[in-house]
Scaffold this motif. Structure first.
Motif, PDB file in Angstrom:
ATOM      1  N   LEU A 116       0.858  -1.172   0.000  1.00 60.84           N
ATOM      2  CA  LEU A 116       0.000   0.000   0.000  1.00 60.84           C
ATOM      3  C   LEU A 116       0.896   1.224   0.000  1.00 60.84           C
ATOM      4  O   LEU A 116       1.812   1.330   0.823  1.00 60.84           O
ATOM      5  CB  LEU A 116      -0.906   0.011   1.234  1.00 60.84           C
ATOM      6  CG  LEU A 116      -1.789   1.244   1.427  1.00 60.84           C
ATOM      7  CD1 LEU A 116      -2.736   1.438   0.249  1.00 60.84           C
ATOM      8  CD2 LEU A 116      -2.558   1.140   2.733  1.00 60.84           C
ATOM      9  N   HIS A 117       0.645   2.147  -0.923  1.00 61.07           N
ATOM     10  CA  HIS A 117       1.396   3.399  -0.973  1.00 61.07           C
ATOM     11  C   HIS A 117       1.193   4.138   0.345  1.00 61.07           C
ATOM     12  O   HIS A 117       0.093   4.157   0.893  1.00 61.07           O
ATOM     13  CB  HIS A 117       0.912   4.225  -2.159  1.00 61.07           C
ATOM     14  CG  HIS A 117       1.597   5.534  -2.327  1.00 61.07           C
ATOM     15  ND1 HIS A 117       2.961   5.691  -2.269  1.00 61.07           N
ATOM     16  CD2 HIS A 117       1.098   6.777  -2.542  1.00 61.07           C
ATOM     17  CE1 HIS A 117       3.273   6.955  -2.459  1.00 61.07           C
ATOM     18  NE2 HIS A 117       2.154   7.645  -2.618  1.00 61.07           N
ATOM     19  N   GLY A 118       2.219   4.735   0.877  1.00 58.23           N
ATOM     20  CA  GLY A 118       2.176   5.375   2.184  1.00 58.23           C
ATOM     21  C   GLY A 118       1.272   6.585   2.296  1.00 58.23           C
ATOM     22  O   GLY A 118       0.945   7.007   3.400  1.00 58.23           O
ATOM     23  N   SER A 119       0.862   7.138   1.173  1.00 56.77           N
ATOM     24  CA  SER A 119      -0.043   8.290   1.185  1.00 56.77           C
ATOM     25  C   SER A 119      -1.314   7.962   0.432  1.00 56.77           C
ATOM     26  O   SER A 119      -1.268   7.407  -0.668  1.00 56.77           O
ATOM     27  CB  SER A 119       0.609   9.502   0.506  1.00 56.77           C
ATOM     28  OG  SER A 119       1.716   9.948   1.250  1.00 56.77           O
ATOM     29  N   GLY A 120      -2.429   8.315   1.049  1.00 52.50           N
ATOM     30  CA  GLY A 120      -3.706   8.283   0.353  1.00 52.50           C
ATOM     31  C   GLY A 120      -4.052   9.716  -0.025  1.00 52.50           C
ATOM     32  O   GLY A 120      -3.456  10.671   0.487  1.00 52.50           O
ATOM     33  N   TYR A 121      -5.005   9.865  -0.914  1.00 54.15           N
ATOM     34  CA  TYR A 121      -5.393  11.199  -1.379  1.00 54.15           C
ATOM     35  C   TYR A 121      -6.891  11.340  -1.223  1.00 54.15           C
ATOM     36  O   TYR A 121      -7.657  10.474  -1.657  1.00 54.15           O
ATOM     37  CB  TYR A 121      -4.927  11.410  -2.820  1.00 54.15           C
ATOM     38  CG  TYR A 121      -3.430  11.280  -2.907  1.00 54.15           C
ATOM     39  CD1 TYR A 121      -2.606  12.349  -2.580  1.00 54.15           C
ATOM     40  CD2 TYR A 121      -2.838  10.065  -3.231  1.00 54.15           C
ATOM     41  CE1 TYR A 121      -1.223  12.218  -2.600  1.00 54.15           C
ATOM     42  CE2 TYR A 121      -1.460   9.923  -3.253  1.00 54.15           C
ATOM     43  CZ  TYR A 121      -0.661  11.002  -2.941  1.00 54.15           C
ATOM     44  OH  TYR A 121       0.707  10.868  -2.943  1.00 54.15           O
ATOM     45  N   SER A 122      -7.291  12.438  -0.595  1.00 52.02           N
ATOM     46  CA  SER A 122      -8.693  12.637  -0.283  1.00 52.02           C
ATOM     47  C   SER A 122      -9.215  13.918  -0.912  1.00 52.02           C
ATOM     48  O   SER A 122      -8.579  14.973  -0.832  1.00 52.02           O
ATOM     49  CB  SER A 122      -8.864  12.696   1.240  1.00 52.02           C
ATOM     50  OG  SER A 122     -10.222  12.907   1.579  1.00 52.02           O
ATOM     51  N   PHE A 123     -10.363  13.784  -1.518  1.00 55.25           N
ATOM     52  CA  PHE A 123     -11.096  14.907  -2.092  1.00 55.25           C
ATOM     53  C   PHE A 123     -12.441  14.994  -1.393  1.00 55.25           C
ATOM     54  O   PHE A 123     -12.877  14.057  -0.742  1.00 55.25           O
ATOM     55  CB  PHE A 123     -11.353  14.682  -3.592  1.00 55.25           C
ATOM     56  CG  PHE A 123     -10.120  14.696  -4.441  1.00 55.25           C
ATOM     57  CD1 PHE A 123      -9.706  15.860  -5.062  1.00 55.25           C
ATOM     58  CD2 PHE A 123      -9.393  13.536  -4.652  1.00 55.25           C
ATOM     59  CE1 PHE A 123      -8.577  15.874  -5.870  1.00 55.25           C
ATOM     60  CE2 PHE A 123      -8.264  13.536  -5.457  1.00 55.25           C
ATOM     61  CZ  PHE A 123      -7.852  14.707  -6.066  1.00 55.25           C
TER      62      PHE A 123
END
Length: 160
Positions: A116-123
Motif C-alpha cells: 500500500l502506498h504510504g499516502s492516500g489522497y482525499s477529495f
C-alpha cells in the motif's frame, strides 16, 4: 439507489444482470502488473483528512476542489471527515468504509497486493460549477502526477 437496492436485493440483482448484458463490449485492459506485486494507492471522495489538517470548505455551495495527502499508516483515531453532503455516521465509526487503509494493509501483509502506498489522497465529493474545472484542470492532475512519481500501479477509488 443504494437504499433501494439494500431494501430490495432482487432489484439490485436484476439491475446487475442487465448491466452485465449491456456491458459486453467494454474493452477491459489486461492488468500490467499482478496485484501480488503491485503498489496500490488509495483515493477517496469522502472528505477524509487528519484531524490536524485543514478541513474541507463547507461554506462554499459549489464545494472544495482541493485535496489532502493522508498517511495510510495513521492510527484510526487520527482521521476525521469534513463533508456535509453525505451521512458519514457509519464511516465515523469505521473509517475503512471510505478510506480502507487498514484493510489494504492487511491485504499487503497477506501477499494479496504488493504494498500500500504510504499516502492516500482525499477529495470532497461535492464539487460543482467553476470548481469542477479546477478539479479537472488543476487538482486531479496534481494527484495523478504524485501517483506517477510514486510509481503506483493501481489506485483504488473509493466514493462516498
Amino acid at each position: 439507489m443504494a437504499k433501494l437496492f439494500t431494501a430490495l436485493p432482487s432489484l439490485a440483482a436484476g439491475w446487475g444482470r442487465k448491466s452485465e448484458e449491456s456491458g459486453g463490449d467494454i474493452p477491459w485492459p489486461r492488468p500490467a502488473t499482478p496485484l501480488r506485486s503491485a503498489r496500490v494507492a488509495l483515493v477517496t471522495t469522502g472528505g477524509v483528512h487528519l484531524k490536524e489538517q485543514p478541513p474541507f470548505n463547507m461554506e462554499d455551495p459549489d464545494g472544495d476542489p482541493t485535496w489532502r495527502e493522508v498517511p495510510t499508516d495513521a492510527l484510526p483515531g487520527a482521521y476525521t471527515i469534513t463533508h456535509d453532503y453525505y451521512n458519514h455516521a457509519d464511516a465515523d465509526r469505521d473509517m475503512n468504509l471510505v478510506f480502507p487503509a487498514q484493510r489494504l494493509t492487511e491485504l499487503a501483509e497477506r501477499g494479496v497486493i504488493g504494498q500500500l502506498h504510504g499516502s492516500g489522497y482525499s477529495f470532497m465529493g461535492h464539487i460543482e460549477g467553476a470548481h469542477f474545472d479546477t478539479l479537472r484542470a488543476v487538482t486531479a492532475p496534481q494527484v495523478a502526477a504524485l501517483l506517477r512519481q510514486a510509481e503506483v500501479d493501481y489506485a483504488l477509488l473509493v466514493p462516498a
